[in-house]
Motif scaffolding. Structure first.
Motif, PDB file in Angstrom:
ATOM      1  N   LYS A  74       0.823  -1.214   0.000  1.00 31.28           N
ATOM      2  CA  LYS A  74       0.000   0.000   0.000  1.00 31.28           C
ATOM      3  C   LYS A  74       0.858   1.265   0.000  1.00 31.28           C
ATOM      4  N   CYS A  77       1.987   1.669  -3.568  1.00 32.55           N
ATOM      5  CA  CYS A  77       0.860   2.150  -4.373  1.00 32.55           C
ATOM      6  C   CYS A  77       0.525   3.603  -4.050  1.00 32.55           C
ATOM      7  N   GLU A  88      -7.765   9.700  -8.082  1.00 29.60           N
ATOM      8  CA  GLU A  88      -9.057   9.011  -8.048  1.00 29.60           C
ATOM      9  C   GLU A  88      -8.932   7.630  -7.409  1.00 29.60           C
ATOM     10  N   LEU A  89      -7.711   7.172  -7.227  1.00 28.88           N
ATOM     11  CA  LEU A  89      -7.445   5.861  -6.622  1.00 28.88           C
ATOM     12  C   LEU A  89      -6.923   6.020  -5.205  1.00 28.88           C
ATOM     13  N   THR A  90      -7.045   4.952  -4.428  1.00 29.90           N
ATOM     14  CA  THR A  90      -6.412   4.886  -3.117  1.00 29.90           C
ATOM     15  C   THR A  90      -5.559   3.611  -3.082  1.00 29.90           C
ATOM     16  N   ASP A  92      -5.797   1.335  -0.952  1.00 31.21           N
ATOM     17  CA  ASP A  92      -6.738   0.250  -0.656  1.00 31.21           C
ATOM     18  C   ASP A  92      -7.430  -0.239  -1.929  1.00 31.21           C
ATOM     19  N   ASP A  93      -7.783   0.695  -2.822  1.00 33.82           N
ATOM     20  CA  ASP A  93      -8.411   0.303  -4.089  1.00 33.82           C
ATOM     21  C   ASP A  93      -7.520  -0.663  -4.867  1.00 33.82           C
ATOM     22  N   ILE A  94      -6.246  -0.323  -4.968  1.00 30.71           N
ATOM     23  CA  ILE A  94      -5.319  -1.147  -5.754  1.00 30.71           C
ATOM     24  C   ILE A  94      -5.076  -2.481  -5.062  1.00 30.71           C
ATOM     25  N   TYR A  95      -4.927  -2.455  -3.750  1.00 27.31           N
ATOM     26  CA  TYR A  95      -4.742  -3.701  -3.003  1.00 27.31           C
ATOM     27  C   TYR A  95      -5.953  -4.623  -3.184  1.00 27.31           C
ATOM     28  N   ASN A  96      -7.148  -4.074  -3.020  1.00 30.27           N
ATOM     29  CA  ASN A  96      -8.361  -4.890  -3.177  1.00 30.27           C
ATOM     30  C   ASN A  96      -8.498  -5.414  -4.597  1.00 30.27           C
ATOM     31  N   LEU A  97      -8.143  -4.591  -5.566  1.00 31.48           N
ATOM     32  CA  LEU A  97      -8.175  -5.034  -6.956  1.00 31.48           C
ATOM     33  C   LEU A  97      -7.188  -6.176  -7.174  1.00 31.48           C
ATOM     34  N   ALA A 105      -5.346  -5.214 -11.784  1.00 29.50           N
ATOM     35  CA  ALA A 105      -4.412  -4.469 -10.933  1.00 29.50           C
ATOM     36  C   ALA A 105      -3.137  -4.153 -11.707  1.00 29.50           C
TER      37      ALA A 105
END
Length: 124
Positions: A74, A77, A88-90, A92-97, A105
């Motif tokens: 994280k 990222c 627009e991303l966080t 957490d968004d990338i990790y969850n993806l 991802a």
């Protein structure tokens, strides 16, 4: 190019990612971590991050433990998001993806790195 980084070439994307990792970890820690991750992944960890981000994450997990790998991923990222102006991303968004769809991802990560390289080229 979203699907592989070919628009900029792997070298540009690799160098951008290397700079981010060295800035986060420091050169000595990055070198030590790279040594251990290379053994676990069977290839350069930066290449693995670009091609197989879930395998990179799993190698981090084997080294740092699950929570340490999650935090480290994280942070990486978060720096990518900041430097590529992808607000627009966080992280957490990338990790969850990554946990749901590695290919999606990977495309997001490549896109952010391409934006970063493009920004760097405009500043030069």
């Amino acid at each position: 190019m979203l699907d592989g980084g070919e628009a900029w070439g792997w070298g540009d994307l690799r160098e951008a990612l290397r700079a981010i990792l060295e800035a986060i970890l420091g050169r000595s820690c990055f070198t030590a971590l790279s040594f251990h991750l290379r053994k676990a992944l069977g290839e350069d960890p930066i290449t693995a991050f670009l091609r197989r981000p879930r395998d990179f994450y799993q190698a981090l997990s084997a080294f740092f433990g699950e929570s340490g790998a999650t935090v480290t991923f994280k942070i990486i990222c978060g720096r990518l998001i900041l430097l590529s102006s992808s607000e627009e991303l966080t992280p957490d968004d990338i990790y969850n993806l990554l946990m749901r769809d590695e290919n999606a991802a990977r495309r997001v990560i490549i896109e952010m790195l391409e934006k970063l390289v493009r920004k760097k080229g405009q500043l030069a």
